[in-house]
Design an enzyme around this catalytic site. Structure first.
Site, PDB file in Angstrom:
ATOM      1  N   PHE A 117       0.856  -1.168   0.000  1.00  0.00           N
ATOM      2  CA  PHE A 117       0.000   0.000   0.000  1.00  0.00           C
ATOM      3  C   PHE A 117       0.896   1.222   0.000  1.00  0.00           C
ATOM      4  O   PHE A 117       1.989   1.215   0.559  1.00  0.00           O
ATOM      5  CB  PHE A 117      -0.986   0.022   1.174  1.00  0.00           C
ATOM      6  N   HIS A 136      13.403  14.971  -3.757  1.00  0.00           N
ATOM      7  CA  HIS A 136      12.111  15.551  -4.125  1.00  0.00           C
ATOM      8  C   HIS A 136      11.017  14.540  -3.791  1.00  0.00           C
ATOM      9  O   HIS A 136      11.016  13.427  -4.303  1.00  0.00           O
ATOM     10  CB  HIS A 136      12.090  15.910  -5.603  1.00  0.00           C
ATOM     11  N   VAL A 137      10.116  14.945  -2.939  1.00  0.00           N
ATOM     12  CA  VAL A 137       9.081  14.038  -2.453  1.00  0.00           C
ATOM     13  C   VAL A 137       7.899  14.016  -3.417  1.00  0.00           C
ATOM     14  O   VAL A 137       7.393  15.068  -3.814  1.00  0.00           O
ATOM     15  CB  VAL A 137       8.601  14.456  -1.052  1.00  0.00           C
ATOM     16  N   LEU A 138       7.474  12.829  -3.781  1.00  0.00           N
ATOM     17  CA  LEU A 138       6.316  12.694  -4.658  1.00  0.00           C
ATOM     18  C   LEU A 138       5.024  13.041  -3.930  1.00  0.00           C
ATOM     19  O   LEU A 138       4.879  12.765  -2.736  1.00  0.00           O
ATOM     20  CB  LEU A 138       6.215  11.250  -5.163  1.00  0.00           C
ATOM     21  N   TRP A 146       3.679   6.247  -9.725  1.00  0.00           N
ATOM     22  CA  TRP A 146       5.019   5.655  -9.635  1.00  0.00           C
ATOM     23  C   TRP A 146       4.943   4.145  -9.385  1.00  0.00           C
ATOM     24  O   TRP A 146       5.663   3.371 -10.006  1.00  0.00           O
ATOM     25  CB  TRP A 146       5.801   6.344  -8.513  1.00  0.00           C
ATOM     26  N   ASP A 226      -0.137  -1.170   8.833  1.00  0.00           N
ATOM     27  CA  ASP A 226      -1.165  -1.216   7.800  1.00  0.00           C
ATOM     28  C   ASP A 226      -2.291  -0.228   8.114  1.00  0.00           C
ATOM     29  O   ASP A 226      -2.899  -0.305   9.184  1.00  0.00           O
ATOM     30  CB  ASP A 226      -1.719  -2.642   7.741  1.00  0.00           C
TER      31      ASP A 226
END
Length: 374
Positions: A117, A136-138, A146, A226
């Site tokens: 996840f 660089h954070v998505l 991605w 989770d």
């Protein structure tokens, strides 16, 4: 094993891949109090990729084993932001996943599923790396795309024929899909999003989840950190008879999945006999040193105490971590440096700057940070 990585590393570049595993342990609560939890074992797998004396990528997978079935749960993925485009982070993730898949088939697995996840966060395996100015954070949507890209790389190596699933399959309920087709499909589910059309690349992919039948508390697994596990425990405490389908339908109303960030759930089932698995078999077999579980956790926790907030500090953290780790594992049965690390020379064609994905080294994270045990 070499080919799995080399084909995704740019020709003329080389990367050092470190691979440590834990011995299998009993896992009593994957399905709560359900009898399905019986006889399940799990083992952890850690990959760290080094370039120019600094870690640039890391992944931890947990493999759950029962009889001849394997479930590979991708627990954590991260990049330090300090790579030089020798390989994309998605390519390295795909190579790590395939290394674990091939190892399961070598052990005699008849069925392998990859599951994870995705939750966009700044860092997990490389502390303070978001502060080094290169990472660089998505965004949450970017991370969802991605992971489709990454899993599609894996899928193509194991099951290249897309025509097996018609376009109509993408929008049909999972119960309408034949058991045979389910074995070779990828599923993506994002609570709260009614359509994933823009995310799914071809007819192999299906919106929804592979699991739709039975009681939720008995059939849906609970992985570490989770976001859906708390809901499952609440249902269990209430002795609810909620079905799997009802669980997925109501998950979008939970705080874990409606707090402003998109959360993606993925699963990919793969056939056993593949060209990639056969061609990699002999080379893959001797890679990955198996450690006692306690020692593995000590090493893993020590990584989380390092800093990657600048290139110089990250280089020192990498050197110190590797020095202490090698010293700690030298007496492990079967130890050899070839099992711990392999240098991979790339043979992939460079991608032109115009065609290259706008994907600098990024934070690629799928979980909440692992909590310290009290």
């Amino acid at each position: 094993m070499q080919n799995v990585w080399a084909k995704r590393i740019v020709a003329g570049k080389s990367l050092a891949v470190y691979y440590l595993q834990s011995e299998a342990e009993k896992c009593h609560n994957l399905y709560g109090k359900s009898s399905r939890s019986k006889d399940i074992k799990f083992a952890s797998h850690l990959f760290l990729v080094k370039e120019n004396d600094v870690f640039v990528f890391g992944m931890e997978c947990i493999v759950y084993k029962k009889s001849n079935k394997r479930t590979i749960f991708v627990a954590k993925v991260d990049s330090s932001g300090l790579g030089t485009q020798a390989a994309s982070s998605s390519a390295l993730a795909a190579s790590a996943i395939e290394t674990v898949i091939n190892a399961q088939y070598e052990e005699g697995a008849a069925e392998v599923e990859v599951t994870l996840f995705a939750i966009s966060q700044s860092q997990y395996l490389f502390p303070e790396s978001s502060e080094n100015g290169h990472k660089h954070v998505l965004s949450d949507a970017g991370l969802l795309h991605w992971w489709v890209k990454c899993l599609e790389m894996v899928r193509k190596d194991y099951y290249p024929a897309e025509e097996q699933c018609s376009e109509a399959t993408v929008n049909r309920n999972s119960e309408d899909v034949s058991a045979e087709k389910k074995k070779h499909m990828a599923y993506m589910f994002v609570p709260g999003l009614p359509s994933l059309r823009s995310y799914l690349p071809n007819s192999f992919w299906k919106q929804g989840t592979a699991l739709q039948e039975g009681k939720a508390i008995e059939m849906i697994p609970r992985y570490p950190d989770d976001p859906k596990a708390r809901y499952l425990y609440e249902i269990q405490d209430q002795r609810s008879e909620m079905s799997v389908a009802e669980f997925w339908d109501t998950l979008s109303f939970r705080q874990e999945c409606c707090s402003g960030k998109l959360v993606g759930f993925y699963s990919l089932s793969l056939p056993k006999h593949t060209v990639e698995a056969v061609s990699s078999r002999k080379k893959n077999f001797d890679f990955g040193l198996v450690l006692p579980p306690k020692l593995y956790r000590i090493i893993y926790d020590s990584l989380l105490k390092r800093s990657f907030r600048s290139l110089s500090i990250a280089s020192q953290s990498t050197e110190t971590f590797l020095g202490e780790t090698i010293a700690a594992i030298q007496r492990v049965n079967g130890f050899s440096m070839d099992k711990v690390v392999q240098t991979i020379e790339g043979n992939a064609k460079p991608v032109s700057s115009k065609k290259r994905d706008p994907e600098p080294p990024q934070a690629l994270n799928v979980l909440q940070p692992r909590k310290k045990k009290k």
